[in-house]
Scaffold this motif. Structure first.
Motif, PDB file in Angstrom:
ATOM      1  N   GLN A   9      -9.134  17.732   0.816  1.00 57.31           N
ATOM      2  CA  GLN A   9      -8.615  16.773   1.766  1.00 57.31           C
ATOM      3  C   GLN A   9      -7.691  15.825   1.033  1.00 57.31           C
ATOM      4  N   VAL A  10      -6.738  15.288   1.774  1.00 57.69           N
ATOM      5  CA  VAL A  10      -5.777  14.374   1.178  1.00 57.69           C
ATOM      6  C   VAL A  10      -5.384  13.336   2.221  1.00 57.69           C
ATOM      7  N   ALA A  11      -5.189  12.135   1.770  1.00 60.58           N
ATOM      8  CA  ALA A  11      -4.700  11.060   2.645  1.00 60.58           C
ATOM      9  C   ALA A  11      -3.264  10.751   2.242  1.00 60.58           C
ATOM     10  N   ILE A  12      -2.389  10.658   3.213  1.00 59.90           N
ATOM     11  CA  ILE A  12      -0.979  10.402   2.947  1.00 59.90           C
ATOM     12  C   ILE A  12      -0.680   8.960   3.335  1.00 59.90           C
ATOM     13  N   PRO A  13      -0.382   8.107   2.347  1.00 58.01           N
ATOM     14  CA  PRO A  13      -0.179   6.685   2.642  1.00 58.01           C
ATOM     15  C   PRO A  13       1.158   6.432   3.340  1.00 58.01           C
ATOM     16  N   MET A  14       1.215   5.328   4.079  1.00 59.06           N
ATOM     17  CA  MET A  14       2.454   4.929   4.754  1.00 59.06           C
ATOM     18  C   MET A  14       3.464   4.439   3.730  1.00 59.06           C
ATOM     19  N   THR A  15       2.973   3.856   2.660  1.00 58.81           N
ATOM     20  CA  THR A  15       3.839   3.344   1.597  1.00 58.81           C
ATOM     21  C   THR A  15       3.236   3.782   0.273  1.00 58.81           C
ATOM     22  N   SER A  16       3.816   3.334  -0.801  1.00 60.55           N
ATOM     23  CA  SER A  16       3.264   3.682  -2.116  1.00 60.55           C
ATOM     24  C   SER A  16       2.020   2.866  -2.437  1.00 60.55           C
ATOM     25  N   SER A  17       1.691   1.923  -1.600  1.00 63.93           N
ATOM     26  CA  SER A  17       0.513   1.093  -1.813  1.00 63.93           C
ATOM     27  C   SER A  17      -0.711   1.760  -1.206  1.00 63.93           C
ATOM     28  N   TRP A  18      -1.712   2.009  -2.021  1.00 68.31           N
ATOM     29  CA  TRP A  18      -2.937   2.653  -1.529  1.00 68.31           C
ATOM     30  C   TRP A  18      -3.908   1.650  -0.919  1.00 68.31           C
ATOM     31  N   SER A  19      -3.502   0.379  -0.836  1.00 66.01           N
ATOM     32  CA  SER A  19      -4.391  -0.614  -0.247  1.00 66.01           C
ATOM     33  C   SER A  19      -4.295  -0.624   1.274  1.00 66.01           C
ATOM     34  N   ARG A  20      -3.454   0.237   1.834  1.00 68.40           N
ATOM     35  CA  ARG A  20      -3.300   0.303   3.278  1.00 68.40           C
ATOM     36  C   ARG A  20      -3.952   1.567   3.820  1.00 68.40           C
ATOM     37  N   ILE A  21      -4.212   1.543   5.095  1.00 71.18           N
ATOM     38  CA  ILE A  21      -4.806   2.711   5.752  1.00 71.18           C
ATOM     39  C   ILE A  21      -3.764   3.828   5.797  1.00 71.18           C
ATOM     40  N   PRO A  22      -4.120   5.010   5.374  1.00 66.25           N
ATOM     41  CA  PRO A  22      -3.164   6.120   5.389  1.00 66.25           C
ATOM     42  C   PRO A  22      -2.711   6.444   6.807  1.00 66.25           C
ATOM     43  N   LYS A  23      -1.478   6.937   6.934  1.00 72.27           N
ATOM     44  CA  LYS A  23      -0.957   7.307   8.250  1.00 72.27           C
ATOM     45  C   LYS A  23      -1.402   8.702   8.648  1.00 72.27           C
ATOM     46  N   LYS A  24      -1.877   9.465   7.686  1.00 68.94           N
ATOM     47  CA  LYS A  24      -2.215  10.854   7.969  1.00 68.94           C
ATOM     48  C   LYS A  24      -3.283  11.335   6.996  1.00 68.94           C
ATOM     49  N   ALA A  25      -4.180  12.141   7.484  1.00 71.09           N
ATOM     50  CA  ALA A  25      -5.191  12.765   6.632  1.00 71.09           C
ATOM     51  C   ALA A  25      -5.200  14.260   6.933  1.00 71.09           C
TER      52      ALA A  25
END
Length: 131
Positions: A9-25
């Motif tokens: 599984q992988v989470a794709i972040p909205m930005t390069s910051s991993w402190s945000r909720i990913p936009k896609k998993a």
């Protein structure tokens, strides 16, 4: 009963910051099924279950199912002379009879081997399912 497992599984972040909720998993699910089960029916059951569970969440999120590949199930013929010969060798070498276990029957390579060489295939796993 089909045997599912999550391969990755992988989470794709909205930005390069991993402190945000990913936009896609994304998750890869591998499902091993056994003889007399139909892969297309299992896929439909998975899709239906995912839709049902997602609807219960009352969210705007979406779920998509992409089938990467489906292979035929394979079942060795434990009563064949090849299996009997292998069983005798195992008994002679280790002093125990082999334990025949039906698991992982979607062995695409075994069906392919039988088709390509026009001869029965024999699979001898040397270990346990937990290995």
């Amino acid at each position: 009963v089909p045997s599912p497992r999550t391969k990755g599984q992988v989470a794709i972040p909205m930005t390069s910051s991993w402190s945000r909720i990913p936009k896609k998993a994304v998750a890869q699910i591998v499902i091993r099924y056994v003889p007399d089960q139909q892969a297309d029916q299992i896929v439909e059951c998975v899709k239906s279950h995912m839709s049902h569970e997602l609807a219960k969440l009352r969210t705007a999120n979406q779920a998509k199912v992409h089938v990467h590949s489906i292979g035929p199930w394979w079942l060795g013929q434990a009563d064949s002379r090849f299996y009997r010969t292998a069983a005798a060798a195992i008994k002679k070498e280790w002093g125990v009879d082999p334990l025949y276990v039906q698991e992982g029957a979607t062995m695409n390579v075994m069906s392919l081997l039988e088709t390509l060489i026009g001869a029965p295939a024999l699979q001898l796993p040397m270990g346990q399912a937990s290995d």
